[in-house]
Scaffold this active site. Structure first.
Site, PDB file in Angstrom:
ATOM      1  N   LYS A  66      26.315 117.429 -47.481  1.00 50.97           N
ATOM      2  CA  LYS A  66      25.076 116.332 -47.584  1.00 50.97           C
ATOM      3  C   LYS A  66      24.822 115.535 -46.012  1.00 50.97           C
ATOM      4  CE  LYS A  66      27.752 112.824 -49.770  1.00 50.97           C
ATOM      5  NZ  LYS A  66      28.046 112.334 -51.154  1.00 50.97           N
ATOM      6  N   TYR A 112      24.176  90.152 -23.257  1.00 53.22           N
ATOM      7  CA  TYR A 112      23.031  89.477 -23.978  1.00 53.22           C
ATOM      8  C   TYR A 112      23.779  88.276 -24.802  1.00 53.22           C
ATOM      9  CZ  TYR A 112      19.437  92.942 -23.802  1.00 53.22           C
ATOM     10  OH  TYR A 112      18.162  93.497 -23.232  1.00 53.22           O
ATOM     11  N   ARG A 133      24.952 104.817 -61.510  1.00 56.30           N
ATOM     12  CA  ARG A 133      24.333 105.277 -60.407  1.00 56.30           C
ATOM     13  C   ARG A 133      23.460 106.641 -60.770  1.00 56.30           C
ATOM     14  NH1 ARG A 133      27.211 107.220 -54.748  1.00 56.30           N
ATOM     15  NH2 ARG A 133      27.555 109.032 -55.885  1.00 56.30           N
ATOM     16  N   MET A 161      21.003  98.226 -26.924  1.00 56.94           N
ATOM     17  CA  MET A 161      20.683  99.331 -27.466  1.00 56.94           C
ATOM     18  C   MET A 161      21.140 100.588 -26.806  1.00 56.94           C
ATOM     19  SD  MET A 161      16.574 100.491 -27.920  1.00 56.94           S
ATOM     20  CE  MET A 161      16.196  99.061 -28.655  1.00 56.94           C
TER      21      MET A 161
HETATM   22  C1  LIG Z   1      29.188 112.489 -51.416  1.00 55.04           C
HETATM   23  C2  LIG Z   1      30.106 113.001 -52.741  1.00 55.04           C
HETATM   24  C3  LIG Z   1      31.171 113.758 -52.767  1.00 55.04           C
HETATM   25  C4  LIG Z   1      32.288 113.654 -51.680  1.00 55.04           C
HETATM   26  O1  LIG Z   1      32.907 112.653 -51.708  1.00 55.04           O
HETATM   27  P1  LIG Z   1      33.896 112.479 -50.251  1.00 55.04           P
HETATM   28  O2  LIG Z   1      34.300 111.094 -50.684  1.00 55.04           O
HETATM   29  O3  LIG Z   1      33.183 112.663 -48.909  1.00 55.04           O
HETATM   30  O4  LIG Z   1      34.980 113.408 -50.291  1.00 55.04           O
HETATM   31  C5  LIG Z   1      31.541 114.385 -53.862  1.00 55.04           C
HETATM   32  N1  LIG Z   1      30.900 114.080 -54.926  1.00 55.04           N
HETATM   33  C6  LIG Z   1      29.740 113.477 -55.101  1.00 55.04           C
HETATM   34  C7  LIG Z   1      28.802 113.261 -56.378  1.00 55.04           C
HETATM   35  C8  LIG Z   1      29.283 112.744 -54.037  1.00 55.04           C
HETATM   36  O5  LIG Z   1      28.101 111.947 -53.931  1.00 55.04           O
END
Ligand SMILES: *Cc1c(COP(=O)(O)O)cnc(C)c1O
Length: 355
Positions: free
Chosen positions: A31, A251, A129, A299
């Site tokens: 992802k 800055y 969640r 930046m």
């Molecule tokens: C992102 C995610 C993972 C992977 O988790 P890591 O800590 O990056 O290994 C696994 N399961 C779900 C539901 C996630 O959202």
């Protein structure tokens, strides 16, 4: 221009190491563009290594990757909205669903298409969640038609505190998940993320879901990192400024030289995901010597104190590397390695090695 080197060989090595530790199958979580490293490159490298299950967050991410991952299961963790069901079915993506609403939409799609559709059921054991809550699980027990036309590929849950192994919540989630599975006899399970894979037999499942560990983040923060480093970010020094005692840098003049100093400027800034929170707190490496970040990150530019070092314009500073990786930079920025990786900028020249 800064060069971001991504070692696909190390990603594959990390996946193989995690897969070898795990009794069940091991997916690749790719992802957010493989945590910022490039899902179009990471996905096929994992596929070639034997990975057959991939998790994305959004349906659109899965749809984009599907042509590059033939024969693999692609699952969308964030589930479905009603207007997405047709595309999800047409592209063969497996949705991870965690509410009766979503199940209703997906059931309707199955009925409309006249075919059984795959689903991964997410149950909530503590994240609050996504995922079916106790009341919804009870509804599924009482009314079998809520899964009509759907084929449950896996039942999935997610750990809240896998990176803090003494946390009692881990064992509690393992017990609750086992209890939920009594409701789905014979169904396959998907449990651990990267850190969860190091928690022992109670956290094994039919499909582990590591992400972070594949990309070299430490899944066992209390111990040495068992994974191989994946990223290296080198930036050339654009200019060196010799400043007198009392001179300020950047800055707001937030850093003032306490001795005659040599200040090296590199063309990387917060627009590249090199976070402003690193101002007067981060560090880089010149050869193997740590050099402190001085003044504010701006930046497109950042300044480092290279006093006493033979650094010249054109020489490289290493902003991320094996000695000082995303986890270490994250500590300096007050965040986690995940955020460092997923923030990596689009302006870096990228080079993929090791594949
Ligand atoms: C992102 C995610 C993972 C992977 O988790 P890591 O800590 O990056 O290994 C696994 N399961 C779900 C539901 C996630 O959202």
């Amino acid at each position: 221009m800064a060069l971001l080197e991504i070692d696909l060989g190390a990603v594959v090595w990390n996946w193989r190491k995690l897969a070898a530790m795990h009794g069940g199958a091991t997916a690749g979580v790719i992802k957010a563009d493989a945590y910022g490293l490039g899902a179009a490159q990471v996905g096929p490298a994992l596929l070639a290594a034997g990975c057959r299950h991939f998790f994305l967050a959004h349906l659109a991410e899965a749809v984009a990757l599907a042509p590059r991952l033939p024969g693999a299961m692609l699952a969308a963790l964030n589930g479905l909205r009603p207007e997405e069901t047709g595309e999800c079915r047409a592209r063969g993506i497996v949705p991870v669903l965690g509410s009766l609403h979503e199940l209703g939409w997906w059931r309707a799609e199955a009925a409309a298409g006249g075919e059984e559709l795959p689903v991964i059921l997410q149950v909530d054991t503590g994240m609050a969640r996504l995922g079916l809550a106790a009341r919804e699980l009870a509804a599924l027990r009482e009314d079998r038609t809520l899964l009509q036309g759907l084929r449950v590929e896996y039942v999935l849950t997610h750990l809240t505190s896998a990176d803090a192994p003494p946390a009692p919540v881990n064992q509690r989630q393992a017990r609750d998940f086992a209890e939920v599975m009594r409701q789905f006899p014979g169904a396959k399970t998907s449990f651990a993320n990267s850190s969860g894979m190091f928690l022992g037999a109670d956290f094994a499942s039919d499909l582990a879901r590591p992400g972070a560990g594949l990309y070299g983040l430490n899944p066992t923060p209390a111990a040495a990192n068992p994974m191989r480093p994946v990223v290296r970010l080198n930036a050339p020094i654009l200019q060196i400024h010799e400043v007198e005692t009392g001179a300020s840098v950047g800055y707001g003049g937030s850093w003032v030289a306490r001795r005659p100093s040599r200040i090296a400027t590199v063309g990387v800034g917060y627009a590249d995901g090199y976070m402003r929170a690193l101002s007067n707190a981060g560090s880089a490496r010149f050869d193997d010597t740590p050099v402190p970040l001085v003044g504010r990150v701006s930046m497109d530019l950042t300044t480092f104190d290279v006093t006493g070092l033979p650094a010249s314009p054109g020489d490289m500073l290493c902003l991320l590397g094996p000695a000082h990786g995303p986890d270490e930079l994250a500590r300096e920025a007050g965040t986690i390695g995940y955020e460092i990786l997923t923030s990596l900028g689009r302006r870096y020249r990228r080079r993929y090695i090791g594949a």
